[in-house]
Design a protein around this motif. Structure first.
Motif, PDB file in Angstrom:
ATOM      1  N   ALA A 144       0.820  -1.202   0.000  1.00  0.00           N
ATOM      2  CA  ALA A 144       0.000   0.000   0.000  1.00  0.00           C
ATOM      3  C   ALA A 144       0.858   1.257   0.000  1.00  0.00           C
ATOM      4  CB  ALA A 144      -0.929  -0.004   1.208  1.00  0.00           C
ATOM      5  N   GLY A 145       1.979   1.196   0.724  1.00  0.00           N
ATOM      6  CA  GLY A 145       2.860   2.353   0.769  1.00  0.00           C
ATOM      7  C   GLY A 145       3.417   2.729  -0.591  1.00  0.00           C
ATOM      8  N   PHE A 196      10.040  -2.231  -3.074  1.00  0.00           N
ATOM      9  CA  PHE A 196       9.348  -1.107  -2.455  1.00  0.00           C
ATOM     10  C   PHE A 196      10.305  -0.182  -1.717  1.00  0.00           C
ATOM     11  CE2 PHE A 196       6.334  -4.798  -2.258  1.00  0.00           C
ATOM     12  CZ  PHE A 196       5.594  -4.429  -3.375  1.00  0.00           C
ATOM     13  N   GLY A 197      11.465   0.070  -2.308  1.00  0.00           N
ATOM     14  CA  GLY A 197      12.432   0.988  -1.726  1.00  0.00           C
ATOM     15  C   GLY A 197      13.218   0.426  -0.572  1.00  0.00           C
ATOM     16  N   ARG A 198      13.159  -0.886  -0.384  1.00  0.00           N
ATOM     17  CA  ARG A 198      13.859  -1.518   0.733  1.00  0.00           C
ATOM     18  C   ARG A 198      14.820  -2.587   0.230  1.00  0.00           C
ATOM     19  NH1 ARG A 198       8.774  -0.098   2.058  1.00  0.00           N
ATOM     20  NH2 ARG A 198       8.379   0.776   4.145  1.00  0.00           N
ATOM     21  N   GLY A 220      17.173  -3.189   5.473  1.00  0.00           N
ATOM     22  CA  GLY A 220      17.907  -1.932   5.554  1.00  0.00           C
ATOM     23  C   GLY A 220      18.954  -1.896   6.645  1.00  0.00           C
ATOM     24  N   ARG A 221      19.390  -3.052   7.117  1.00  0.00           N
ATOM     25  CA  ARG A 221      20.438  -3.121   8.145  1.00  0.00           C
ATOM     26  C   ARG A 221      21.534  -4.092   7.666  1.00  0.00           C
ATOM     27  NH1 ARG A 221      19.140  -1.146  13.428  1.00  0.00           N
ATOM     28  NH2 ARG A 221      20.619  -2.635  14.322  1.00  0.00           N
ATOM     29  N   PRO A 222      22.311  -3.696   6.682  1.00  0.00           N
ATOM     30  CA  PRO A 222      23.304  -4.607   6.109  1.00  0.00           C
ATOM     31  C   PRO A 222      24.367  -5.052   7.096  1.00  0.00           C
ATOM     32  CG  PRO A 222      23.599  -2.371   5.255  1.00  0.00           C
ATOM     33  CD  PRO A 222      22.295  -2.390   5.981  1.00  0.00           C
ATOM     34  N   ARG A 223      24.657  -4.219   8.118  1.00  0.00           N
ATOM     35  CA  ARG A 223      25.662  -4.653   9.094  1.00  0.00           C
ATOM     36  C   ARG A 223      25.146  -5.841   9.906  1.00  0.00           C
ATOM     37  NH1 ARG A 223      28.290   0.935  11.611  1.00  0.00           N
ATOM     38  NH2 ARG A 223      29.350   1.602   9.683  1.00  0.00           N
TER      39      ARG A 223
END
Length: 411
Positions: free
Chosen positions: A200-201, A332-334, A376-379
């Motif tokens: 939806a976003g 979706f941008g992630r 979004g947390r590659p570390r």
């Protein structure tokens, strides 16, 4: 497997069937390992061998014409036979049957990948697409250019990636998922739940618990009677190992259709190896047989197969393939990454809030980290992957604190 090959003749002529990532890397790995015999790479598609992940991204959106591998096959003395269908394996004769006649091998690497599942009843219906090959992407690019209403069947990884590209192109997108949530066959409900909001976003509509009754030209009719306008329908309901051509060859296949390779990626037939999406392998790390349909497996496995072929000639110890599975998805941008295998985990820890832009989830088994999902947390992913490889136990209280580096949570 009841019997695994134990003896091999010297391999002077290696044939690789399949020209995707696993096949190309198999041929390259043989040369890197010092193999000096003949290497032949057979591909069913006529195109120069190419990478598949960009198909749902840059190639689909017209930002790249193709994704050909940057490999100098001539310099490596690798013979390409493209646009050639392999129809059968006659192991007793060490021969492949092809559309151009028999091809003999001393050692054979099966790298035929996976084939997408189709939606029953859609064969021949105009406007129904799959997204697996370069030709599939080429057929879909005009759909996005014309900004058709698009219905995507399946809210798995491919469905989400295509929906992302279609929204970026300005299409109205409806995603139909038979299960109650996205990625139902992959992730637990509580982990997949936040991902439903991503649709939806982005402006896409997600319909869960929705089954397709039939597809007509220009429309998808659901089992509850709803009709969805569809200038195009993209089916992403899974894939299966492309092993049907091996029927009658005597090669051992698992119930999932995969070639059941051993820990050195040898099959049940002498001098035949299997890598990538078409092959399963035993994981001592996880105590089960794994079938991994992801790019990293297709990159790493060929090195083991090449080393096993070389070991058969030299008498060196056989290599052991037991990776920590890894994959990623851009949607979706992630940037979503996953490492490990969580099927037998007994503890799930959140690092952050699923409603936030970035978060991670850790799975533990008997206190040890066995899998990690990072949004979004590659570390977290990089550190978690190393902790999984080492078999480290974690302090669960520290691991649940997203402000604490994951590497600092090891006991």
């Amino acid at each position: 497997m009841s019997e695994q090959q134990t003896e091999k003749s010297p391999a002077r002529n290696v044939v690789v069937v399949g020209a995707g990532m696993a096949g190309v890397q198999s041929a390259v790995a043989l040369r890197e390992a010092g193999f000096t015999g003949q290497v032949t790479l057979i591909g069913a598609e006529p195109h120069q061998p190419y990478d598949r992940p960009p198909l749902s991204k840059a190639v689909l959106l017209g930002k790249a014409e193709d994704s050909a591998f940057d490999v100098d096959f001539d310099a490596l003395d690798i013979t390409l036979r493209l646009g050639l269908d392999v129809t059968a394996l006659r192991a007793a004769d060490h021969v492949l049957d092809t559309a151009d006649g028999p091809v003999r091998y001393d050692a054979l690497i099966l790298a035929t990948g996976a084939e997408p599942l189709t939606l029953p009843g859609t064969e021949g219906v105009p406007g129904v697409h799959l997204l697996r090959t370069l030709d599939d992407a080429a057929r879909l690019r005009p759909v996005l250019d014309r900004q058709h209403d698009v219905v995507v069947v399946g809210a798995g990884w491919i469905g989400a990636e295509f929906a992302t590209a279609a929204r970026a192109a300005g299409c109205a997108v409806t995603v139909v998922e038979a299960a109650a949530r996205p990625l139902a066959g992959t992730l637990p409900a509580e982990v997949a739940a936040p991902m439903a909001a991503w649709y939806a976003g982005s402006g896409a509509e997600l319909l869960t618990g929705a089954r397709v009754e039939r597809v007509e030209e220009g429309a998808v009719i659901l089992a509850d009677g709803r009709t969805l306008p569809a200038g195009a329908v993209v089916v992403g309901v899974g894939a299966r190992p492309a092993t049907g051509w091996l029927e009658g060859s005597g090669i051992a296949l698992g119930p999932d259709g995969s070639v059941t390779a051993d820990s050195a990626l040898r099959t049940s037939l002498p001098d035949v190896y299997a890598v990538g999406d078409c092959a399963s392998f035993p994981s001592a790390r996880y105590g089960t047989r794994l079938l991994v349909h992801h790019w990293d497996n297709a990159l790493q496995g060929p090195r083991t197969a090449a080393a096993a072929i070389m070991a058969a000639e030299s008498g060196a110890p056989l290599p052991v393939y037991d990776p920590v599975p890894y994959f990623w998805s851009e949607q979706f941008g992630r940037f979503v990454q996953y490492a490990g295998h969580h099927a037998d985990a007994d503890t799930l820890l959140w690092r952050g809030d699923g409603a936030d832009a970035t978060w991670s989830v850790c799975w533990l088994c008997d206190g040890a980290l066995v899998a990690v999902l990072a949004v979004g947390r590659p570390r977290d992913l990089a550190q978690g992957r190393r902790l999984i490889e080492s078999g480290a136990a974690l302090d669960p209280e520290k691991a649940a604190d997203p402000a604490v580096p994951l590497k600092s949570t090891a006991l």
